[in-house]
Design an enzyme around this catalytic site. Sequence first.
Site, mmCIF file in Angstrom:
data_model
loop_
_atom_site.group_PDB
_atom_site.id
_atom_site.type_symbol
_atom_site.label_atom_id
_atom_site.label_comp_id
_atom_site.label_asym_id
_atom_site.label_seq_id
_atom_site.Cartn_x
_atom_site.Cartn_y
_atom_site.Cartn_z
ATOM 1 N N TYR A 154 0.835 -1.246 -0.150
ATOM 2 C CA TYR A 154 0.136 -0.026 -0.018
ATOM 3 C C TYR A 154 0.768 1.253 -0.070
ATOM 4 C CZ TYR A 154 -3.645 3.443 1.752
ATOM 5 O OH TYR A 154 -4.376 4.278 1.748
ATOM 6 N N LYS A 158 0.960 4.432 -2.412
ATOM 7 C CA LYS A 158 0.721 5.908 -2.387
ATOM 8 C C LYS A 158 1.831 6.943 -2.408
ATOM 9 C CE LYS A 158 -3.792 5.062 -1.521
ATOM 10 N NZ LYS A 158 -4.978 5.648 -2.322
#
Length: 269
Positions: A154, A158
């Site tokens: 993740y 991002k």
Amino acid sequence: MADTRIVVVIGGTAGIGRAIAEGFSGKGCTVIVAGRDAERGARAADACRAAGAPAAEFIETDVANPASLTALADAVVAGFGAPDVLINCAGILQSGQHVLDQDLDEDERMWRINYRGTLVGCQVFGRIMAAKGRGAILNVGSLASFAPLSLPAYTPGKHAVLALTQILAAELGPKGVRVNAVAPGYTLSDGLKAKIAAGERNPDAIKATTALRRFVDPADVAAAALFLCSDQASSITGVTLPVDAGWLVQAPYAHYLQGNPIRKPEGKE
């Protein structure tokens, strides 16, 4: 005067995305909500109409499939005209783990949805806006865009969304299109509420990690999104704005104090 812009919110069926969709609806915008869940999408479109959108529609879309995003763009143009605003809010989360234990199938899925879904959304709608000569794109990043969180699929994704936002701002700026992002902190969404109710999250401990000692509300993120996409932000592009109740400043400040506490000068109470 009513805001007559056409707004596409990808990932607008729940949480932050739905709050953003309802926020634009309250301004009088036409809102197209895109996502995978048709039932939630229909409810979101109803909520947008109730909030003031003169027209609101749900279009089923899978951001993991580039052809689905292209079909979404075609449907929006055919049904409503060239959009003025794109919100890229679709994404999935992961649980904390170590890099050495990261499953590669999960890693590929996270990148396909969180980063490549955002990339393709920017491509297909960015081309339309560039041809029109104006528009605003808003991507949804995360605290992970700035901090090395223990989310090894993740977090890099991002980080990449932040870089993509900056690159696109430079490329599309001369064509009249602004590109920004928001980076939400611990947002009190339905998912987090459920985890708190189940005893899986400690709300007091979470709030203690923020300077303001509070959660972020989805409406707080929506307010930042509406501003960055408005004429009031006409000179702002390439920015990723944290909406985090001060988490990014509280974390290093608190840790520094642990080893270097502030001591009062002698003779002062």
